[in-house]
Design a protein around this motif. Structure first.
Motif, PDB file in Angstrom:
ATOM      1  N   PHE A   1       0.814  -1.216   0.000  1.00 13.92           N
ATOM      2  CA  PHE A   1       0.000   0.000   0.000  1.00 13.92           C
ATOM      3  C   PHE A   1       0.847   1.266   0.000  1.00 13.92           C
ATOM      4  O   PHE A   1       0.319   2.358  -0.201  1.00 13.92           O
ATOM      5  N   VAL A   2       2.153   1.120   0.190  1.00 16.19           N
ATOM      6  CA  VAL A   2       3.034   2.265  -0.046  1.00 16.19           C
ATOM      7  C   VAL A   2       3.113   2.535  -1.551  1.00 16.19           C
ATOM      8  O   VAL A   2       3.069   3.691  -1.997  1.00 16.19           O
ATOM      9  N   LEU A   3       3.206   1.474  -2.352  1.00 17.03           N
ATOM     10  CA  LEU A   3       3.166   1.645  -3.801  1.00 17.03           C
ATOM     11  C   LEU A   3       1.831   2.257  -4.223  1.00 17.03           C
ATOM     12  O   LEU A   3       1.797   3.189  -5.040  1.00 17.03           O
ATOM     13  N   ALA A   4       0.730   1.753  -3.682  1.00 10.85           N
ATOM     14  CA  ALA A   4      -0.586   2.316  -4.002  1.00 10.85           C
ATOM     15  C   ALA A   4      -0.652   3.789  -3.620  1.00 10.85           C
ATOM     16  O   ALA A   4      -1.230   4.611  -4.351  1.00 10.85           O
ATOM     17  N   GLN A   5      -0.058   4.124  -2.495  1.00  7.77           N
ATOM     18  CA  GLN A   5      -0.017   5.517  -2.052  1.00  7.77           C
ATOM     19  C   GLN A   5       0.733   6.386  -3.063  1.00  7.77           C
ATOM     20  O   GLN A   5       0.270   7.480  -3.430  1.00  7.77           O
ATOM     21  N   GLU A   6       1.893   5.906  -3.536  1.00  2.99           N
ATOM     22  CA  GLU A   6       2.700   6.687  -4.465  1.00  2.99           C
ATOM     23  C   GLU A   6       1.986   6.859  -5.812  1.00  2.99           C
ATOM     24  O   GLU A   6       1.996   7.952  -6.400  1.00  2.99           O
ATOM     25  N   ILE A   7       1.384   5.778  -6.326  1.00  2.00           N
ATOM     26  CA  ILE A   7       0.665   5.890  -7.595  1.00  2.00           C
ATOM     27  C   ILE A   7      -0.536   6.819  -7.448  1.00  2.00           C
ATOM     28  O   ILE A   7      -0.819   7.641  -8.337  1.00  2.00           O
ATOM     29  N   THR A   8      -1.227   6.736  -6.329  1.00  7.59           N
ATOM     30  CA  THR A   8      -2.382   7.612  -6.088  1.00  7.59           C
ATOM     31  C   THR A   8      -1.942   9.057  -5.956  1.00  7.59           C
ATOM     32  O   THR A   8      -2.642   9.974  -6.423  1.00  7.59           O
TER      33      THR A   8
END
Length: 734
Positions: free
Chosen positions: A406-413
């Motif tokens: 969800f860190v990746l999801a955070q960055e993409i978002t």
């Protein structure tokens, strides 16, 4: 048994006319070449590195694209794109073409094979899609404003920092808790209602777009404060599926709980802000059943001629393979290269630590495809083009296994939020200005007053007046606050007549937010104009009477007509266009094909014709200018040419690379002094030439004026106005 959900795919799709054949064209990673193919011919499906369209050897040769003709379809066959992913696919039918080094193929399916494929559930992400040969991909209009460099906006940086991995995780958990969200099942409806309530809780205006018996498209709208007709869409799909069957668990954590959570998180943060343009936060249903919700909604927007300036799709953002570096991967299939570049600049500016890749996606597509096919610019930032989650469409698409980062999801978002905010233009202050009038005052100064009212509690710290004379170099003058609240004053020094002065204004607040007038996507794209001197109208014609204009056919057809227009419109090769329903002033205008009985409003293929003014006496004119109202729709200049000429010299031609698709009357002005000053017989000519395909509406003209700017009596001197022979559309917006 075939469900009613798929029945629409079994209706006979349009076939090619007898004698016509299909081909695939290779573009690899050259998305601009793909778009030139879409502009120049009839293309039906972007296959990622290849595009399917009508066979056109001349087009391929002109653009330098490799073309592979396909075997013809028989009457009972349907052409289907088969793009297996995550171990699933359907390979029945007659193979017509397969992509080198990829599993993607084009197959001709008889009715029973088509029914089996649809029943097999292979529609997910558009990975099994019948090709509609009756509707070509609609070209995306060119937006030069997307080329601007991104300088981080402090407000947007603050919003980007608010994106929370915990919020994303919690939203995905809530969606997973609804169980299977398969289209047409209760879990999807429950998720629909939950998303609707979440968006409404942020103060957004919510609505449901109902298109079939399943759950609806959920829309949360934040209305733009400056130009609400311009729309930015950020979307994701909330339905889920399991290939094991309709009763198998389909938690859909990564696909696409993660993207839906991203849209909700962006809505949570941006809903509290003000923007120039409208933002629509869309949660699509039915994506796994063949992009159903997004296609229905994009078609609806297309039918309204909606001005969608950009669409950002989030689908699968939370999976990272073991040892893989965190990155955002931009999908080239079915996306707009200009918007991709713009968004990549946004990611680099606002999420600098995140690696950026791009390439074709081998495992289907997503809801952005629906928007691109309808001519709206769209992009698809994705978790990984090669190592995306292998657990999608199964009971293992859960938090921790599939949605595992969800860190990746955070960055993409975060990057998606920055893209949406930059497109919609944060409104940090309200600007107002009364444009300066024409004047005979050479002494000056010419005082511009700007009302700059903060909207976010900050202080306006600087205001700047940008100006130039006779198309010379731009100069910048600092403005000063007056005694009136929020008012700023700037002076342009006096000018010897005759002179044409252009100017625009901008203000900046204590957080570094900028705003400008006239309003445009970029500062200075439009400007105000006034003249110093004596305006002398040499010629004016509103076409209410016949003043001697002549027209002629050079090749094929002369469709120039004077009269009351009928507002004809249509679509050619997927390009929607419309002609005006009324003249700009009075009742009459000159146009290519007014659309009366027996006509359709469109120019024909392979035509060459022109309309020419009567002789205009400019013998006593100096600094002569041409001004008129235009409503023009024409294919880009590689294929069709619309030109303005004065005494045989071209002063304007439509651009290469993008169609001209006026949707309202435009005021256009050119400096023609080098061609007309002192000439007793000046003629203005409007020309149209077309090639063998893609015919739009052509010229519509009204209120043609030729005027000069003379020196003020007793002052001034003879100044030659150095005009831009390419011309520009002026702006007088406040």
């Amino acid at each position: 048994m075939l469900t009613a959900l798929f029945a629409l795919f079994l209706a006979p799709l349009p076939q090619l006319p007898a004698g016509e054949t299909l081909a695939v064209y290779r573009y690899d990673a050259d998305a601009p070449l793909r778009d030139r193919l879409i502009h120049g011919g009839r293309m039906y499906d972007d296959l990622g590195g290849w595009i399917l369209g009508d066979a056109d050897a001349a087009l391929a040769g002109r653009l330098g694209a490799a073309m592979v003709p396909l075997e013809a379809l028989v009457a009972s066959e349907t052409l289907v794109v088969v793009q297996p992913h995550a171990g699933h696919g359907h390979a029945d039918g007659r193979l017509l073409w397969s992509a080198p080094r990829r599993a993607l193929s084009l197959r001709a399916l008889a009715p029973e094979a088509l029914k089996a494929g649809l029943n097999g559930g292979f529609l997910c992400h558009g990975a099994f899609r019948p090709v509609d040969l009756g509707r070509a991909i609609k070209p995306v209009p060119h937006n030069p404003g997307l080329g601007r460099a991104i300088t981080p906006n402090p407000s947007i940086q603050n919003w980007v920092a608010q994106v929370s991995d915990a919020e994303l995780l919690n939203a995905v958990a809530d969606l997973v808790a609804f169980g299977t969200r398969r289209h047409g099942q209760p879990g999807e409806v429950n998720a629909q209602n939950w998303i609707d309530a979440r968006l409404a809780s942020y103060g957004l205006s919510t609505s449901l777009y109902d298109y079939d018996s399943g759950a609806d498209v959920v829309i949360g709208e934040l209305t733009g404060q400056l130009d609400p007709s311009k729309i930015v869409v950020v979307g994701a799909h909330y339905d889920s599926i399991n290939y094991a069957g309709s009763t198998a668990p389909a938690p859909g954590a990564d696909d696409d709980g993660s993207g839906t959570a991203g849209v909700i998180e962006i809505a949570r943060i941006l809903s509290q802000q003000d923007f120039a343009y409208t933002i629509r936060f869309c949660a699509f249903s039915g994506e796994e059943s063949g992009l159903l919700g997004s296609e229905a909604y994009a078609a609806y927007l297309d039918g309204l001629n909606a001005n969608v300036v950009g669409m950002v799709q989030l689908d699968m953002t939370a999976y990272r393979a073991s040892g893989d570096v965190r990155s955002v991967d931009f999908v080239l299939n079915d996306t707009d290269p200009a918007l991709n570049a713009f968004s990549q600049d946004c990611y680099a500016a606002y999420v600098p630590g995140l690696a950026i890749n791009s390439g074709s996606l081998s495992g289907g597509t997503s809801d952005h495809r629906s928007f691109t096919r309808h001519g709206f610019p769209a992009i698809f930032p994705f978790e990984d083009l090669v190592q995306y989650s292998p657990y999608i469409h199964s009971a293992s698409d859960v938090i921790g296994t599939s949605a595992n980062d969800f860190v990746l999801a955070q960055e993409i978002t975060r990057g998606a939020l920055a893209t949406v905010a930059e497109l919609a233009r944060p409104l940090s202050m309200s600007l107002a200005h009364a444009p300066l009038p024409d004047t005979q005052n050479e002494a000056g100064p010419y005082t511009a007053l700007l009302q700059a009212t903060p909207l976010v509690g900050q202080t306006v710290t600087t205001s700047t007046l940008h100006w130039r004379v006779n198309n010379g170099a731009w100069q910048a003058s600092s403005m000063s606050p007056t005694a009136n609240p929020d008012e700023w004053r700037g002076d342009i020094p006096g000018q010897l007549s005759p002179a044409v002065v252009d100017y625009w204004l901008e203000a900046e607040d204590s957080l570094g937010n900028r705003a400008w007038l006239p309003d445009a996507f970029n500062p200075g794209d439009l400007d105000y104009e006034f003249i110093v001197g004596v305006k002398q109208v040499v010629f004016f014609d509103d076409f209410e009477a016949d003043r001697g204009w002549v027209h002629q056919q050079v090749a094929t057809q002369d469709d120039w007509q004077r009269g009351d227009p009928f507002g004809a419109g249509g679509s050619s090769s997927g390009v929607g266009w419309t002609d005006p329903s009324s003249a700009f002033s009075g009742s009459n205008l000159w146009a290519n094909d007014l659309g009366a009985s027996g006509w359709n409003g469109s120019y024909a293929a392979n035509v060459h014709n022109w309309l020419q003014s009567p002789s205009i006496d400019c013998s006593g004119s100096s600094g002569t200018r041409l001004r008129f109202r235009r409503w023009l729709t024409v294919e880009e200049a590689t294929y069709d040419q619309a030109t303005v000429e004065v005494n045989g010299a071209q002063v304007w031609q439509n651009p290469v690379g993008s169609h001209v698709l006026d949707a309202a009357w435009q005021e256009v002005e050119y400096d023609i002094s080098a061609l007309a000053d002192g000439d007793p017989s000046v003629r203005v000519l409007f020309r149209l030439q077309s090639d063998g395909g893609l015919e739009l509406g052509g010229w519509n003209l009204d209120d043609v004026e030729v005027y000069s700017i003379g020196p003020v009596a007793g002052g001034g001197n003879s100044i030659s106005l150095q005009g831009d022979t390419n011309g520009s559309v002026g702006g007088t917006l406040s």
